[in-house]
Design a protein around this motif. Structure first.
Motif, PDB file in Angstrom:
ATOM      1  N   ARG A   9       0.684  -1.412   0.179  1.00  0.00           N
ATOM      2  CA  ARG A   9       0.020   0.111  -0.051  1.00  0.00           C
ATOM      3  C   ARG A   9       0.953   1.335  -0.047  1.00  0.00           C
ATOM      4  NH1 ARG A   9      -3.134  -2.628   3.889  1.00  0.00           N
ATOM      5  NH2 ARG A   9      -2.176  -1.569   5.455  1.00  0.00           N
ATOM      6  N   HIS A  10       1.802   1.381   1.193  1.00  0.00           N
ATOM      7  CA  HIS A  10       2.697   2.586   0.998  1.00  0.00           C
ATOM      8  C   HIS A  10       3.582   2.805  -0.144  1.00  0.00           C
ATOM      9  CE1 HIS A  10       0.996   3.871   4.937  1.00  0.00           C
ATOM     10  NE2 HIS A  10       1.444   2.712   5.577  1.00  0.00           N
ATOM     11  N   GLU A  14       3.103   6.187  -2.319  1.00  0.00           N
ATOM     12  CA  GLU A  14       4.079   7.223  -2.400  1.00  0.00           C
ATOM     13  C   GLU A  14       4.681   7.422  -3.644  1.00  0.00           C
ATOM     14  OE1 GLU A  14       4.283   9.197   0.089  1.00  0.00           O
ATOM     15  OE2 GLU A  14       3.261   7.780   1.767  1.00  0.00           O
ATOM     16  N   ARG A  17       2.370   9.688  -5.240  1.00  0.00           N
ATOM     17  CA  ARG A  17       2.533  11.142  -4.623  1.00  0.00           C
ATOM     18  C   ARG A  17       3.873  11.750  -5.117  1.00  0.00           C
ATOM     19  NH1 ARG A  17       2.675  10.906   1.256  1.00  0.00           N
ATOM     20  NH2 ARG A  17       2.934  13.469   1.162  1.00  0.00           N
ATOM     21  N   ARG A 102      13.863   5.381   5.554  1.00  0.00           N
ATOM     22  CA  ARG A 102      12.523   6.030   6.082  1.00  0.00           C
ATOM     23  C   ARG A 102      12.884   6.882   7.158  1.00  0.00           C
ATOM     24  NH1 ARG A 102       7.605   2.288   8.578  1.00  0.00           N
ATOM     25  NH2 ARG A 102       5.972   3.986   9.057  1.00  0.00           N
ATOM     26  N   SER A 103      13.832   6.533   8.112  1.00  0.00           N
ATOM     27  CA  SER A 103      14.230   7.466   9.081  1.00  0.00           C
ATOM     28  C   SER A 103      14.813   8.901   8.637  1.00  0.00           C
ATOM     29  CB  SER A 103      15.171   7.008  10.129  1.00  0.00           C
ATOM     30  OG  SER A 103      14.654   5.982  10.935  1.00  0.00           O
ATOM     31  N   GLU A 105      14.247  10.307   5.631  1.00  0.00           N
ATOM     32  CA  GLU A 105      13.146  10.880   4.919  1.00  0.00           C
ATOM     33  C   GLU A 105      12.573  11.512   6.150  1.00  0.00           C
ATOM     34  OE1 GLU A 105      10.000  12.423   2.766  1.00  0.00           O
ATOM     35  OE2 GLU A 105       9.784  11.065   4.288  1.00  0.00           O
ATOM     36  N   VAL A 106      11.780  11.034   7.017  1.00  0.00           N
ATOM     37  CA  VAL A 106      11.126  11.599   8.131  1.00  0.00           C
ATOM     38  C   VAL A 106      11.871  12.638   8.626  1.00  0.00           C
ATOM     39  CG1 VAL A 106       9.926  10.959  10.443  1.00  0.00           C
ATOM     40  CG2 VAL A 106       9.918   9.534   8.575  1.00  0.00           C
ATOM     41  N   ALA A 107      12.895  12.466   8.756  1.00  0.00           N
ATOM     42  CA  ALA A 107      13.921  13.320   9.665  1.00  0.00           C
ATOM     43  C   ALA A 107      14.252  14.871   8.370  1.00  0.00           C
ATOM     44  CB  ALA A 107      15.201  13.119  10.001  1.00  0.00           C
ATOM     45  N   GLY A 108      13.872  14.501   7.260  1.00  0.00           N
ATOM     46  CA  GLY A 108      14.003  15.705   6.276  1.00  0.00           C
ATOM     47  C   GLY A 108      15.470  15.734   5.775  1.00  0.00           C
ATOM     48  N   ALA A 133       9.050   5.576   1.669  1.00  0.00           N
ATOM     49  CA  ALA A 133      10.117   6.756   1.942  1.00  0.00           C
ATOM     50  C   ALA A 133      11.132   6.848   0.758  1.00  0.00           C
ATOM     51  CB  ALA A 133      10.700   6.841   3.142  1.00  0.00           C
ATOM     52  N   HIS A 136      10.378   9.606  -2.252  1.00  0.00           N
ATOM     53  CA  HIS A 136      10.796  10.794  -1.990  1.00  0.00           C
ATOM     54  C   HIS A 136      12.322  11.361  -1.838  1.00  0.00           C
ATOM     55  CE1 HIS A 136       6.421  11.498  -1.514  1.00  0.00           C
ATOM     56  NE2 HIS A 136       6.238  10.224  -0.711  1.00  0.00           N
TER      57      HIS A 136
END
Lengths: 247, 247
Positions: A9-10, A14, A17, A102-103, A105-108, A133, A136
């Motif tokens: 799904r993700h 993504e 998106r 993933r970490s 990406e989440v942390a920018g 992730a 992106h």
């Protein structure tokens, strides 16, 4: 160009998106909700989906897309704000690579650098482990990691390597300026030449009886410590800071 | 009592080192080094080992041991120094549970609390994912997590729950005193009653475009932030501190 089949799904949502690799074909189990903008899907049974993507973890969705669009390794060093890049020295396990991405990406973070040999590449399994992730994130492959780290130093970044035998605790290092965080592969840690190239080696203090954190845990702790220091806008101790002279 | 078969180099070696569940039978592939103190092994092919343990990830070693020795949930709150316990609200994925247990053990936490229903138990797959860390760690199962959190509060611990919608950043919370860190299951997060029971909800700031960290990443960040604050011996902002009145 060999197409790839991402699944789950993700990952599919993504990919849609992010729009970096359009969905060329989509298969879905009958009662599965399609991600918005994914386009029409062909109906497929769970067994067919597993055959299409080679994994039982498809969650009813498989999409055919272009191969992962790797970034130019030099662009990772020219983002806005102080550089935050994660360099991985021969991470082999797709789940670890996915978790680290993933970490990051989440942390920018500005991106992730991986060696092109003897290391997991960004496969559909990595995309799944990252919950999409990677779609992106800027991820670059380099043939020689130590040479790339030298280039990063030349550009003004401070290269911090994670090492169990380092004397500096990770939270005593100044990670608020432009940094590259280097994490070694499972079991082996940093290769000697990569460790020698680092400006600073940092350790994550160990209080238990097992050997060490896994690579994804160590990378996540370092990435979020760098992010925490940037949010505070302060360095905890005198450190290299942002004023590194060009080498 | 149903015996279990743990597998992999680290799990078998850590079971021997921890000594909480003796090796009753051991099988090993021919060229595999046996962990010190493991006793004699019966030779087995890779295929036989996979049949014995049900996983291809045996790395040439399978050991028959007692079931995992769960801890008494009340003893987790009576360790030396300020309590550091991780409570997991319905983590389903054995790899996530294993990764969290590894982080908890490396950080020297007092233990981990998991619900006895609708959650992954400490299976051999979890032991493998933790690199054997569960063998050293106190892990307790409770029938009602919210009730156990109330008991933890009564004992003087501050219960901090991870929530994406919280207003307090995790590093602004005082985690230097006795704390229980609560992390929700994959996708769903904390159940409402569990979230209501927490003294403080904290968020890990998200700077990316994907939804969130995975449960193991979030737990690892919180555990090591608590450990970092304890090492510093300082709280960064005025917070609940250690002087919590008994509820």
């Amino acid at each position: 160009m060999a197409l790839e089949r991402i699944y789950g799904r993700h990952p599919v949502a993504e990919a849609v998106r992010a729009g970096r690799r359009p969905i060329r074909r989509l298969w879905a189990a009958d009662r599965v909700a399609l991600p918005e903008g994914a386009g029409p899907a062909k109906s497929a049974s769970a067994q067919e989906l597993q055959l299409l993507c080679g994994s039982p973890e498809h969650q009813g969705l498989v999409a055919e897309v272009n191969p992962f669009p790797y970034a130019d390794p030099t662009t990772l060093l020219s983002g806005q704000g102080p550089t935050l890049v994660i360099a991985l020295d021969q991470i082999q396990d797709p789940r670890n690579l996915g978790a680290i991405c993933r970490s990051a990406e989440v942390a920018g973070a500005d991106g992730v650098v991986i060696p092109s040999r003897r290391a997991a590449a960004v496969t559909p399994a990595v995309c799944k482990a990252s919950a999409g992730a990677v779609e992106h994130l800027a991820i670059a492959r380099v043939t020689n990691l130590a040479s790339w780290l030298e280039r990063a130093k030349d550009s003004g970044a401070w290269v911090h390597g994670a090492s169990a035998s380092a004397e500096t605790d990770y939270d005593e290092a100044d990670l608020s300026g432009p940094v590259v965080l280097v994490v070694g592969g499972e079991e082996k840690g940093l290769r000697p030449r990569v460790a020698q190239t680092c400006d600073v080696l940092v350790r994550i203090p160990q209080h238990g009886r097992v050997e060490s954190l896994n690579a994804a845990g160590a990378a996540t702790i370092l990435i979020f410590e760098a992010r925490r220091q940037r949010r505070k806008g302060t360095s905890r101790t005198p450190g290299p800071g942002t004023a590194k002279p060009k080498a």
